[in-house]
Design a protein around this motif. Structure first.
Motif, mmCIF file in Angstrom:
data_model
loop_
_atom_site.group_PDB
_atom_site.id
_atom_site.type_symbol
_atom_site.label_atom_id
_atom_site.label_comp_id
_atom_site.label_asym_id
_atom_site.label_seq_id
_atom_site.Cartn_x
_atom_site.Cartn_y
_atom_site.Cartn_z
ATOM 1 N N MET A 1 -42.268 -106.122 51.718
ATOM 2 C CA MET A 1 -41.238 -105.528 51.177
ATOM 3 C C MET A 1 -41.487 -106.776 49.566
ATOM 4 S SD MET A 1 -37.783 -107.863 51.463
ATOM 5 C CE MET A 1 -39.024 -109.792 51.102
ATOM 6 N N GLU A 2 -41.514 -105.738 49.072
ATOM 7 C CA GLU A 2 -41.803 -105.584 47.666
ATOM 8 C C GLU A 2 -40.876 -106.894 46.959
ATOM 9 O OE1 GLU A 2 -42.897 -103.916 42.848
ATOM 10 O OE2 GLU A 2 -42.386 -102.831 45.168
ATOM 11 N N ILE A 3 -42.036 -108.372 46.063
ATOM 12 C CA ILE A 3 -40.840 -108.905 45.574
ATOM 13 C C ILE A 3 -41.469 -108.792 43.789
ATOM 14 C CG2 ILE A 3 -40.671 -111.377 45.584
ATOM 15 C CD1 ILE A 3 -42.059 -111.536 48.213
ATOM 16 N N LYS A 4 -40.277 -108.823 43.183
ATOM 17 C CA LYS A 4 -40.514 -108.816 41.940
ATOM 18 C C LYS A 4 -39.451 -109.905 41.084
ATOM 19 C CE LYS A 4 -42.042 -104.242 39.764
ATOM 20 N NZ LYS A 4 -42.482 -105.240 39.602
ATOM 21 N N ILE A 5 -40.611 -111.325 40.330
ATOM 22 C CA ILE A 5 -39.754 -112.305 39.883
ATOM 23 C C ILE A 5 -39.800 -112.024 38.351
ATOM 24 C CG2 ILE A 5 -39.760 -115.297 39.517
ATOM 25 C CD1 ILE A 5 -41.396 -114.837 42.840
ATOM 26 N N ILE A 183 -26.334 -104.331 59.909
ATOM 27 C CA ILE A 183 -27.537 -104.642 59.752
ATOM 28 C C ILE A 183 -28.239 -103.316 60.294
ATOM 29 C CG2 ILE A 183 -29.479 -105.197 60.074
ATOM 30 C CD1 ILE A 183 -28.505 -108.404 59.771
ATOM 31 N N GLY A 184 -28.392 -102.708 61.616
ATOM 32 C CA GLY A 184 -28.729 -101.317 61.450
ATOM 33 C C GLY A 184 -28.532 -100.357 60.574
ATOM 34 N N THR A 185 -27.403 -100.308 60.042
ATOM 35 C CA THR A 185 -26.710 -99.077 59.420
ATOM 36 C C THR A 185 -27.696 -99.521 57.774
ATOM 37 O OG1 THR A 185 -24.558 -99.253 60.435
ATOM 38 C CG2 THR A 185 -24.919 -98.309 58.303
ATOM 39 N N ILE A 186 -27.811 -100.086 57.928
ATOM 40 C CA ILE A 186 -28.244 -100.869 56.297
ATOM 41 C C ILE A 186 -30.063 -100.709 56.406
ATOM 42 C CG2 ILE A 186 -29.269 -102.788 54.507
ATOM 43 C CD1 ILE A 186 -26.602 -104.448 55.020
ATOM 44 N N LEU A 187 -30.591 -100.571 57.371
ATOM 45 C CA LEU A 187 -31.968 -100.636 57.972
ATOM 46 C C LEU A 187 -32.592 -98.641 57.820
ATOM 47 C CD1 LEU A 187 -33.485 -103.374 60.423
ATOM 48 C CD2 LEU A 187 -33.680 -102.957 57.644
ATOM 49 N N GLU A 188 -31.638 -98.379 57.843
ATOM 50 C CA GLU A 188 -31.886 -96.537 57.649
ATOM 51 C C GLU A 188 -31.342 -96.051 56.866
ATOM 52 O OE1 GLU A 188 -28.399 -95.079 60.844
ATOM 53 O OE2 GLU A 188 -29.507 -96.101 62.254
ATOM 54 N N ALA A 189 -31.130 -97.160 55.552
ATOM 55 C CA ALA A 189 -31.428 -96.336 54.124
ATOM 56 C C ALA A 189 -32.281 -96.174 53.308
ATOM 57 C CB ALA A 189 -30.779 -97.565 53.682
ATOM 58 N N SER A 190 -32.796 -94.948 52.805
ATOM 59 C CA SER A 190 -34.206 -94.432 52.377
ATOM 60 C C SER A 190 -35.147 -96.247 51.338
ATOM 61 C CB SER A 190 -34.474 -93.773 51.568
ATOM 62 O OG SER A 190 -33.813 -92.624 52.951
ATOM 63 N N ARG A 191 -34.295 -96.348 50.522
ATOM 64 C CA ARG A 191 -34.239 -97.523 50.129
ATOM 65 C C ARG A 191 -33.617 -98.796 49.965
ATOM 66 N NH1 ARG A 191 -38.534 -99.472 47.060
ATOM 67 N NH2 ARG A 191 -37.898 -100.340 44.867
ATOM 68 N N CYS A 192 -33.784 -99.771 50.031
ATOM 69 C CA CYS A 192 -33.172 -100.786 49.597
ATOM 70 C C CYS A 192 -33.351 -102.003 49.033
ATOM 71 C CB CYS A 192 -33.186 -101.739 51.292
ATOM 72 S SG CYS A 192 -32.868 -101.326 52.892
ATOM 73 N N VAL A 193 -32.541 -102.382 47.541
ATOM 74 C CA VAL A 193 -32.980 -102.685 46.839
ATOM 75 C C VAL A 193 -31.557 -104.291 47.209
ATOM 76 C CG1 VAL A 193 -32.912 -103.060 44.069
ATOM 77 C CG2 VAL A 193 -33.428 -101.481 45.405
ATOM 78 N N LYS A 223 -36.745 -107.274 55.095
ATOM 79 C CA LYS A 223 -38.053 -107.842 55.556
ATOM 80 C C LYS A 223 -39.219 -106.103 56.592
ATOM 81 C CE LYS A 223 -40.402 -112.107 55.192
ATOM 82 N NZ LYS A 223 -40.614 -113.022 55.786
ATOM 83 N N GLN A 224 -38.878 -106.213 57.561
ATOM 84 C CA GLN A 224 -38.515 -104.870 58.150
ATOM 85 C C GLN A 224 -38.537 -103.393 57.981
ATOM 86 O OE1 GLN A 224 -36.537 -105.540 62.649
ATOM 87 N NE2 GLN A 224 -36.164 -103.148 62.030
ATOM 88 N N HIS A 225 -38.282 -103.551 56.303
ATOM 89 C CA HIS A 225 -37.841 -101.593 55.926
ATOM 90 C C HIS A 225 -39.206 -101.615 55.136
ATOM 91 C CE1 HIS A 225 -35.536 -98.472 53.913
ATOM 92 N NE2 HIS A 225 -34.752 -98.458 54.546
ATOM 93 N N PRO A 226 -39.615 -100.171 55.767
ATOM 94 C CA PRO A 226 -40.555 -99.585 54.828
ATOM 95 C C PRO A 226 -40.842 -99.654 53.496
ATOM 96 C CG PRO A 226 -39.378 -97.457 56.280
ATOM 97 C CD PRO A 226 -38.837 -99.126 56.173
ATOM 98 N N ASN A 227 -39.101 -99.920 52.645
ATOM 99 C CA ASN A 227 -39.246 -99.315 51.270
ATOM 100 C C ASN A 227 -38.380 -100.152 50.746
ATOM 101 O OD1 ASN A 227 -39.427 -98.058 48.997
ATOM 102 N ND2 ASN A 227 -38.107 -95.853 49.683
#
Ligand code: GLP
Length: 240
Positions: A1-5, A183-193, A223-227
């Motif tokens: 998971m990328e983190i931007k502050i 959460i399973g539904t969310i993790l199937e999204a192509s991108r999570c912001v 954190k386990q989402h690839p994007n």
């Protein structure tokens, strides 16, 4: 998971708004997962001004609300539908036929959850999932204990969530239950912001960033989402 502050909540919100803008510019028929809550106010506000400036066409976009309360009065101003109409859908040229909210009015509530999952699937899945974080770590209304493969379902709200959301409620009590995508539904999204701003989120952000993935803090699942990206301001990132 990328983190931007970012230095300020305004900058963090603007960055999230620009991510959303780029998503739609790149795919005019994007399927969005849209969250609610105070964190989203500034993001939608910025997004709308960028979208207007660019005369972005939202007509082909499909939007899926992350959650909805069960048992509010008809046409309640406290519903997430009312929130999203006010802060997003009515501000741009969304096609109301492509706007989806869990049907909490359906007598067979479990069927409403299955129907919602089916509408996401039929649309081709979520391309871009926008998320806030509750102070107890919830995402959508997946409260602590929600399993990583949970799907759209009825959930009982914790007192932490009800107390926190009470501050933006008028004339009604915060309901005891809601429908949320899983959460399973969310993790199937192509991108999570995922976005968190302000000092009140610093404790939970610390747990999300430094802790292992665990169901006690549902937001750690991202954190386990690839994007995925977590967008923070200095205050929410204070304890990292
Ligand atoms: C609500 C929403 C969540 C949101 C959370 C954070 O409970 N259902 O989707 O992430 O609140 O809200 P806020 O941004 O107001 O802190």
């Amino acid at each position: 998971m990328e983190i931007k502050i970012f230095n300020s909540a305004a900058e963090a919100s603007n960055f999230a708004a620009l991510e959303l803008l780029r998503q739609i510019e790149g795919k005019l028929d994007s399927n969005l997962g849209v969250a609610t809550g105070r964190t989203m106010d500034a993001i939608y506000h910025k997004f709308i001004s960028h979208a207007r400036e660019k005369t972005l066409d939202m007509n082909k976009v499909s939007a899926f609300a992350v959650d909805e309360y069960i048992g509010l009065a008809d046409e309640s101003a406290n519903s997430y539908k009312a929130y999203l109409d006010l802060h997003l859908f009515n501000q741009l040229n969304f096609d109301s036929g492509k706007v989806y909210i869990p049907n909490v009015g359906l007598q067979n509530i479990d069927q409403a959850c299955l129907d919602y999952e089916a509408s996401i699937k039929n649309a081709g899945g979520i391309d871009f999932q926008l998320l806030g974080i509750g102070i107890n770590g919830h995402i959508g209304l997946n409260e602590p204990g929600s399993s990583i493969d949970s799907r759209t379902r009825v959930v009982a709200l914790t007192s932490s969530t009800r107390n926190s959301n009470k501050m933006v409620f008028s004339n009604e009590n915060v309901p005891l239950t809601a429908i949320t995508i899983g959460i399973g539904t969310i993790l199937e999204a192509s991108r999570c912001v995922m976005v968190a701003t302000g000092l009140s989120k610093s404790d939970i952000v610390q747990k999300v960033v430094n802790g292992d993935i665990n169901s006690k803090v549902p937001a750690t699942a991202i954190k386990q989402h690839p994007n995925a990206i977590l967008i923070l301001d200095k205050e929410s990132a204070k304890l990292i």
